[in-house]
Motif scaffolding. Structure first.
Motif, PDB file in Angstrom:
ATOM      1  N   TRP A  89     -12.094  -3.754  -0.610  1.00 26.29           N
ATOM      2  CA  TRP A  89     -11.567  -4.236   0.930  1.00 26.29           C
ATOM      3  C   TRP A  89     -10.893  -2.979   1.343  1.00 26.29           C
ATOM      4  N   LEU A  90     -10.967  -2.394   1.508  1.00 21.48           N
ATOM      5  CA  LEU A  90     -10.066  -0.783   2.231  1.00 21.48           C
ATOM      6  C   LEU A  90     -10.531   0.089   3.407  1.00 21.48           C
ATOM      7  N   MET A 132       1.109  -1.341  -0.604  1.00 20.05           N
ATOM      8  CA  MET A 132       0.013  -0.033   0.265  1.00 20.05           C
ATOM      9  C   MET A 132       0.941   1.203   0.141  1.00 20.05           C
ATOM     10  N   GLN A 187      -3.238  -8.216   6.784  1.00 24.82           N
ATOM     11  CA  GLN A 187      -3.513  -7.269   6.125  1.00 24.82           C
ATOM     12  C   GLN A 187      -2.223  -6.055   6.220  1.00 24.82           C
ATOM     13  N   CYS A 233      -4.198   4.128   5.892  1.00 22.23           N
ATOM     14  CA  CYS A 233      -5.009   3.272   4.735  1.00 22.23           C
ATOM     15  C   CYS A 233      -4.979   1.990   5.269  1.00 22.23           C
ATOM     16  N   GLN A 253      -5.595  -1.986   4.098  1.00 29.58           N
ATOM     17  CA  GLN A 253      -6.578  -3.376   3.198  1.00 29.58           C
ATOM     18  C   GLN A 253      -6.689  -4.491   3.801  1.00 29.58           C
ATOM     19  N   TYR A 254      -7.268  -5.600   3.465  1.00 29.30           N
ATOM     20  CA  TYR A 254      -8.464  -6.495   4.135  1.00 29.30           C
ATOM     21  C   TYR A 254      -8.094  -7.520   3.051  1.00 29.30           C
ATOM     22  N   ASN A 255      -7.564  -7.136   1.685  1.00 35.78           N
ATOM     23  CA  ASN A 255      -7.667  -8.225   0.421  1.00 35.78           C
ATOM     24  C   ASN A 255      -8.050  -9.965   1.175  1.00 35.78           C
ATOM     25  N   ALA A 302      -3.079   0.147  -4.019  1.00 34.26           N
ATOM     26  CA  ALA A 302      -2.775  -0.647  -4.139  1.00 34.26           C
ATOM     27  C   ALA A 302      -1.876  -1.787  -4.973  1.00 34.26           C
ATOM     28  N   ILE A 360      -7.640  -4.784  -4.921  1.00 35.00           N
ATOM     29  CA  ILE A 360      -8.407  -5.354  -2.854  1.00 35.00           C
ATOM     30  C   ILE A 360      -9.666  -4.804  -3.232  1.00 35.00           C
ATOM     31  N   THR A 387      -7.653  -0.549  -6.830  1.00 36.18           N
ATOM     32  CA  THR A 387      -6.190  -0.098  -6.287  1.00 36.18           C
ATOM     33  C   THR A 387      -6.247   1.258  -6.092  1.00 36.18           C
TER      34      THR A 387
END
Lengths: 118, 107
Positions: free
Chosen positions: B32-33, B4, B96, B88, B90-92, B25, B29, B69
């Motif tokens: 999922w942010l 990220m 994480q 920020c 991400q949790y794709n 990203a 993702i 992204t």
């Protein structure tokens, strides 16, 4: 209102195991669909996810720390814990416990500074 | 690993300014942010989840957008309480990761 509070030694010697506990109040740790997580932040730097435990006891860890991390839960005490073995100075950081709804963190502890030094 | 990248790293702005922070990203993702605000010595505070959903109790001057992204956090009219560092997350994937942070300073 859910509250989280970290506790544990503020100073750990190199090569030893860092142990922290997070006490949850204002709600049961075993109710709801939450992940209970640990996140750390070295001084002046960004956030690093360490790992999480679900109410069922299943865990996920950051691959970069996985070999040294154990997260467990004690529902009778409404607590979850972090153990990080073989610590070095690079593990010096503020450690936060947090509750995740899905993957985003809605409640955080105030953080506790852990220094690794002899 | 999904990386990220936030920009800018530091932003100088005045009260009343419209402020935009970007998070990119390294791979998609979806939405999922999340966005967090952190003040010195304090834990991060959740502002936005699922890219654009405002957390309860967060002022409506904060908004999030984007998918895939590229994502943005916008503060429509900067207030004195908004000077802080923003991250920020991400949790794709279950691993994480957080962006490196954007510090919003007083101009």
């Amino acid at each position: 209102q859910v509250q989280l509070q970290e506790s544990g030694p503020g100073l750990v010697k190199p090569s030893q195991t860092l142990s922290l506990t997070c006490t949850v109040s204002g709600g049961s740790i075993s109710s709801g669909s939450y992940y209970w997580s640990w996140i750390r932040q070295p001084a002046g730097k960004g956030l690093e996810w360490i790992g999480r435990i679900y109410t069922s006891g299943s865990t996920n860890y950051n691959p970069s720390l996985k070999s040294r991390v154990t997260i467990s839960v004690d529902t009778s005490k409404n607590q979850f814990s972090l153990k990080l073995s073989s610590v070095t100075a690079a593990d010096t950081a503020v450690y936060y416990c947090a509750r995740a709804v899905g993957f985003w963190y809605d409640y955080w502890g105030q953080g506790t500074l852990v220094t690794v030094s002899s | 690993d999904i990386q990220m990248t936030q920009s800018p790293s530091t932003l100088s702005a005045s009260v009343g300014d419209r402020v935009t922070i970007t998070c990119r990203a390294s791979q998609s993702i979806s939405s999922w942010l999340a966005w967090y605000q952190q003040k010195p010595g304090k834990a991060p505070k959740l502002l936005i989840y699922k890219a654009s959903s405002l957390e309860s109790g967060v002022p409506s001057r904060f908004s999030g957008s984007g998918s895939g992204t590229e994502f943005t956090l916008t503060i429509s009219s900067l207030q004195p309480d908004d000077f802080a560092t923003y991250y920020c997350q991400q949790y794709n994937s279950y691993r994480q990761t957080f962006g490196q942070g954007t510090k919003v300073e007083i101009k």
